[in-house]
Design a protein around this motif. Sequence first.
Motif, PDB file in Angstrom:
ATOM      1  N   MET A 144       9.558   7.173  14.520  1.00 26.26           N
ATOM      2  CA  MET A 144       8.843   6.965  13.282  1.00 26.26           C
ATOM      3  C   MET A 144       9.498   7.831  12.212  1.00 26.26           C
ATOM      4  SD  MET A 144       4.820   7.597  12.332  1.00 26.26           S
ATOM      5  CE  MET A 144       4.733   9.307  12.747  1.00 26.26           C
ATOM      6  N   THR A 145       9.692   7.263  11.075  1.00 34.65           N
ATOM      7  CA  THR A 145      10.221   7.981   9.929  1.00 34.65           C
ATOM      8  C   THR A 145       9.233   7.831   8.777  1.00 34.65           C
ATOM      9  OG1 THR A 145      12.476   7.503  10.622  1.00 34.65           O
ATOM     10  CG2 THR A 145      12.158   8.199   8.345  1.00 34.65           C
ATOM     11  N   LEU A 146       8.859   8.964   8.185  1.00 32.46           N
ATOM     12  CA  LEU A 146       7.930   8.946   7.061  1.00 32.46           C
ATOM     13  C   LEU A 146       8.665   9.262   5.768  1.00 32.46           C
ATOM     14  CD1 LEU A 146       4.990  11.035   8.538  1.00 32.46           C
ATOM     15  CD2 LEU A 146       5.062   8.569   8.237  1.00 32.46           C
ATOM     16  N   THR A 147       8.267   8.607   4.709  1.00 32.04           N
ATOM     17  CA  THR A 147       8.785   8.986   3.388  1.00 32.04           C
ATOM     18  C   THR A 147       8.177  10.341   3.035  1.00 32.04           C
ATOM     19  OG1 THR A 147       6.945   7.999   2.168  1.00 32.04           O
ATOM     20  CG2 THR A 147       8.865   6.561   2.662  1.00 32.04           C
ATOM     21  N   GLN A 148       8.749  11.003   2.064  1.00 32.67           N
ATOM     22  CA  GLN A 148       8.197  12.284   1.623  1.00 32.67           C
ATOM     23  C   GLN A 148       6.763  12.113   1.141  1.00 32.67           C
ATOM     24  OE1 GLN A 148       9.549  15.527   1.780  1.00 32.67           O
ATOM     25  NE2 GLN A 148       7.392  15.906   1.352  1.00 32.67           N
ATOM     26  N   ALA A 183       4.528  11.752   4.192  1.00 30.83           N
ATOM     27  CA  ALA A 183       4.434  13.023   4.909  1.00 30.83           C
ATOM     28  C   ALA A 183       3.484  13.980   4.186  1.00 30.83           C
ATOM     29  CB  ALA A 183       5.817  13.648   5.059  1.00 30.83           C
ATOM     30  N   ARG A 212       7.542  19.009   3.859  1.00 33.15           N
ATOM     31  CA  ARG A 212       7.064  18.423   5.112  1.00 33.15           C
ATOM     32  C   ARG A 212       6.393  19.461   6.001  1.00 33.15           C
ATOM     33  NH1 ARG A 212       8.994  13.358   6.564  1.00 33.15           N
ATOM     34  NH2 ARG A 212      10.230  12.394   4.928  1.00 33.15           N
TER      35      ARG A 212
END
Length: 113
Positions: free
Chosen positions: A1-5, A8, A50
């Motif tokens: 999973m990758t979150l945008t800033q 996050a 983050r």
Amino acid sequence: MTLTQTAATALLNALNSAIGANAKIEIYTAENVKLAGLTGGPTFGTVSGRNLTANTITRDNEADATGTASYVTVATSDGAEIVRLTVGSDVTMPTTSITAGQPVEFASLTISI
């Protein structure tokens, strides 16, 4: 999973809000023995980037039991667990060896995503 800033930051702000004031921070062994209990301040922490970094954490002057810290729970002031952190990967402690009757403290506590 990758979150945008943005995502996050929103997630960490929600986590901070859910934890709230006077959080209970408890340290346990792998066998679920409570070693120590610490208390968060009037607001749990501050979000930057983050990271959610805890504000003041009041130490436990006398650990409840002797053992090796395996995980840390962060709960609301009434004890509802919000997050569980694994010692060594999610949270770093000055020492994982805790002795009953001895003081236990965190220099800092940061939750990162």
